[in-house]
Design a protein around this motif. Structure first.
Motif, PDB file in Angstrom:
ATOM      1  N   PHE A  98      17.369   7.808   0.554  1.00 27.27           N
ATOM      2  CA  PHE A  98      18.528   8.448  -0.062  1.00 27.27           C
ATOM      3  C   PHE A  98      18.436   8.386  -1.575  1.00 27.27           C
ATOM      4  N   PHE A  99      18.166   7.195  -2.103  1.00 30.34           N
ATOM      5  CA  PHE A  99      18.036   7.041  -3.553  1.00 30.34           C
ATOM      6  C   PHE A  99      16.935   7.955  -4.092  1.00 30.34           C
ATOM      7  N   ALA A 100      15.798   7.953  -3.418  1.00 26.62           N
ATOM      8  CA  ALA A 100      14.663   8.757  -3.868  1.00 26.62           C
ATOM      9  C   ALA A 100      14.997  10.240  -3.836  1.00 26.62           C
ATOM     10  N   SER A 101      15.775  10.657  -2.834  1.00 25.29           N
ATOM     11  CA  SER A 101      16.132  12.069  -2.736  1.00 25.29           C
ATOM     12  C   SER A 101      17.022  12.490  -3.897  1.00 25.29           C
ATOM     13  N   ILE A 102      17.958  11.622  -4.283  1.00 20.11           N
ATOM     14  CA  ILE A 102      18.828  11.930  -5.414  1.00 20.11           C
ATOM     15  C   ILE A 102      18.022  11.917  -6.716  1.00 20.11           C
ATOM     16  N   ILE A 103      17.123  10.946  -6.825  1.00 21.73           N
ATOM     17  CA  ILE A 103      16.283  10.845  -8.020  1.00 21.73           C
ATOM     18  C   ILE A 103      15.369  12.059  -8.143  1.00 21.73           C
ATOM     19  N   SER A 104      15.078  12.687  -7.001  1.00 17.86           N
ATOM     20  CA  SER A 104      14.151  13.816  -7.035  1.00 17.86           C
ATOM     21  C   SER A 104      14.700  14.999  -7.821  1.00 17.86           C
ATOM     22  N   ILE A 105      15.951  14.908  -8.255  1.00 15.42           N
ATOM     23  CA  ILE A 105      16.485  15.936  -9.147  1.00 15.42           C
ATOM     24  C   ILE A 105      15.637  15.992 -10.419  1.00 15.42           C
ATOM     25  N   MET A 106      15.006  14.870 -10.748  1.00 21.33           N
ATOM     26  CA  MET A 106      14.155  14.840 -11.936  1.00 21.33           C
ATOM     27  C   MET A 106      12.915  15.695 -11.751  1.00 21.33           C
ATOM     28  N   VAL A 107      12.545  15.951 -10.492  1.00 20.80           N
ATOM     29  CA  VAL A 107      11.400  16.827 -10.234  1.00 20.80           C
ATOM     30  C   VAL A 107      11.654  18.200 -10.852  1.00 20.80           C
ATOM     31  N   TYR A 108      12.909  18.633 -10.753  1.00 20.12           N
ATOM     32  CA  TYR A 108      13.281  19.927 -11.352  1.00 20.12           C
ATOM     33  C   TYR A 108      12.991  19.942 -12.846  1.00 20.12           C
ATOM     34  N   ILE A 162      12.242   5.268  -9.433  1.00 24.05           N
ATOM     35  CA  ILE A 162      12.110   5.131  -7.979  1.00 24.05           C
ATOM     36  C   ILE A 162      11.776   3.689  -7.604  1.00 24.05           C
ATOM     37  N   PHE A 163      10.930   3.041  -8.410  1.00 25.08           N
ATOM     38  CA  PHE A 163      10.575   1.648  -8.133  1.00 25.08           C
ATOM     39  C   PHE A 163      11.791   0.741  -8.275  1.00 25.08           C
ATOM     40  N   ILE A 164      12.603   0.968  -9.289  1.00 24.09           N
ATOM     41  CA  ILE A 164      13.829   0.176  -9.464  1.00 24.09           C
ATOM     42  C   ILE A 164      14.760   0.385  -8.275  1.00 24.09           C
ATOM     43  N   ARG A 190       3.577  14.395 -19.125  1.00 24.12           N
ATOM     44  CA  ARG A 190       4.609  13.789 -19.967  1.00 24.12           C
ATOM     45  C   ARG A 190       5.875  13.483 -19.167  1.00 24.12           C
ATOM     46  N   ARG A 191       6.355  12.273 -19.300  1.00 22.97           N
ATOM     47  CA  ARG A 191       7.592  11.766 -18.683  1.00 22.97           C
ATOM     48  C   ARG A 191       7.492  11.537 -17.176  1.00 22.97           C
ATOM     49  N   MET A 192       6.342  11.782 -16.580  1.00 21.50           N
ATOM     50  CA  MET A 192       6.207  11.548 -15.140  1.00 21.50           C
ATOM     51  C   MET A 192       6.418  10.073 -14.807  1.00 21.50           C
ATOM     52  N   TRP A 193       5.996   9.190 -15.699  1.00 21.52           N
ATOM     53  CA  TRP A 193       6.120   7.747 -15.462  1.00 21.52           C
ATOM     54  C   TRP A 193       7.579   7.327 -15.301  1.00 21.52           C
ATOM     55  N   ILE A 194       8.481   8.069 -15.941  1.00 25.26           N
ATOM     56  CA  ILE A 194       9.912   7.739 -15.836  1.00 25.26           C
ATOM     57  C   ILE A 194      10.369   7.875 -14.390  1.00 25.26           C
ATOM     58  N   LEU A 201       0.828  -1.202   0.000  1.00 24.16           N
ATOM     59  CA  LEU A 201       0.000   0.000   0.000  1.00 24.16           C
ATOM     60  C   LEU A 201       0.867   1.259   0.000  1.00 24.16           C
ATOM     61  N   TYR A 202       1.989   1.213   0.708  1.00 22.98           N
ATOM     62  CA  TYR A 202       2.914   2.349   0.736  1.00 22.98           C
ATOM     63  C   TYR A 202       3.482   2.593  -0.665  1.00 22.98           C
ATOM     64  N   ILE A 203       3.881   1.530  -1.333  1.00 25.14           N
ATOM     65  CA  ILE A 203       4.433   1.645  -2.685  1.00 25.14           C
ATOM     66  C   ILE A 203       3.388   2.186  -3.659  1.00 25.14           C
ATOM     67  N   ILE A 204       2.154   1.693  -3.523  1.00 24.08           N
ATOM     68  CA  ILE A 204       1.073   2.175  -4.382  1.00 24.08           C
ATOM     69  C   ILE A 204       0.873   3.675  -4.185  1.00 24.08           C
ATOM     70  N   ALA A 205       0.914   4.122  -2.924  1.00 26.75           N
ATOM     71  CA  ALA A 205       0.671   5.532  -2.609  1.00 26.75           C
ATOM     72  C   ALA A 205       1.797   6.438  -3.075  1.00 26.75           C
ATOM     73  N   THR A 206       3.033   5.960  -3.029  1.00 28.23           N
ATOM     74  CA  THR A 206       4.176   6.824  -3.329  1.00 28.23           C
ATOM     75  C   THR A 206       4.667   6.718  -4.772  1.00 28.23           C
ATOM     76  N   ILE A 207       4.481   5.568  -5.398  1.00 30.86           N
ATOM     77  CA  ILE A 207       4.954   5.380  -6.768  1.00 30.86           C
ATOM     78  C   ILE A 207       3.800   5.360  -7.767  1.00 30.86           C
ATOM     79  N   GLY A 208       2.659   4.802  -7.353  1.00 31.11           N
ATOM     80  CA  GLY A 208       1.501   4.679  -8.227  1.00 31.11           C
ATOM     81  C   GLY A 208       1.084   5.971  -8.918  1.00 31.11           C
ATOM     82  N   PRO A 209       1.045   7.110  -8.201  1.00 29.05           N
ATOM     83  CA  PRO A 209       0.602   8.354  -8.847  1.00 29.05           C
ATOM     84  C   PRO A 209       1.437   8.751 -10.062  1.00 29.05           C
TER      85      PRO A 209
END
Length: 225
Positions: free
Chosen positions: A194-204, A173-175, A164-168, A149-157
């Motif tokens: 930690f991984f998610a925080s670094i990946i969040s650069i894509m938010v920019y 993050i799932f990987i 466009r490209r949000m799925w990437i 349920l946590y994964i669905i809530a945080t990655i599912g959206p």
């Protein structure tokens, strides 16, 4: 993160720069929630840096409990709510909104339950095997379903967004979660954050893309007009 105070603070400093750059790219009020993701990860990394200090130096020991609760509050309570809510605010397609509202409901369930546990039960951070492990005396009511349920809530959206490209972002993050769960099973909260925080650069880049899309739309309207 779970490797050292230096790594945590280093990640926090990098994320602070990314946070400022991302927020500056905000073009519409509804974008601010999604744009705040790097900033909250920044706070989370600084909190874990303080946890490292508090566990290795008596000088910082009084900060241990506060820093631990800040980290876990963001990791377990904020993310299951913020991610689906922020993408719901950005969504324009009605059919996608319906799915995101359902996921937001799941996120609320997960968030409220973990908030209750965080308040009601003991939590403790310890250095085990050169990593930070969070010992949480929570009752196991959801079992493995809780993780799902946590994964669905945080990655599912990210996978059900029409942006466009949000799925990437969601796939990456799932990987990172799979890698964390396989190699760092006892430190999932710390390492995955930690991984998610670094990946969040894509938010920019996603916020920047939205800004570019708005500019292009305005140009088309002006030309057609």
């Amino acid at each position: 993160m779970c490797f050292s105070a230096t790594a945590s603070f280093g990640a926090g400093i990098i994320l602070s720069a990314i946070s400022i750059a991302t927020i500056k790219k905000v073009d519409k009020p509804e974008q601010i929630y999604f744009a705040s993701v790097p900033l909250l990860f920044c706070v989370q990394q600084f909190a874990e840096g303080l946890i490292w200090f508090s566990l290795t130096s008596s000088t910082y020991y009084p900060l241990q409990e506060l820093a631990t609760y800040i980290f876990l509050f963001l990791a377990q309570v904020v993310w299951p709510l913020l991610i689906p809510f922020s993408l719901l605010m950005l969504e324009k397609e009605e059919k996608h909104k319906i799915i995101l509202k359902i996921i937001l409901g799941i996120g609320m369930l997960v968030s409220f339950y973990l908030a209750y546990c965080l308040i009601s039960y003991d939590v403790e951070a310890k250095i085990i095997g050169a990593h930070i492990s969070y010992l949480q005396n929570y009752p196991i009511r959801f079992g493995n379903y809780g993780d799902l349920l946590y994964i669905i809530a945080t990655i599912g959206p990210t996978l059900f967004s029409s942006i466009r490209r949000m799925w990437i972002l969601g796939v990456i993050i799932f990987i990172s979660y799979l890698i964390t769960a396989f190699f760092y099973a006892d430190y999932v909260i710390s390492v995955w954050c930690f991984f998610a925080s670094i990946i969040s650069i894509m938010v920019y880049f996603l916020i920047k893309q939205m800004d570019g899309t708005n500019v292009n739309s305005n140009l088309k309207l002006n030309i057609n007009g």
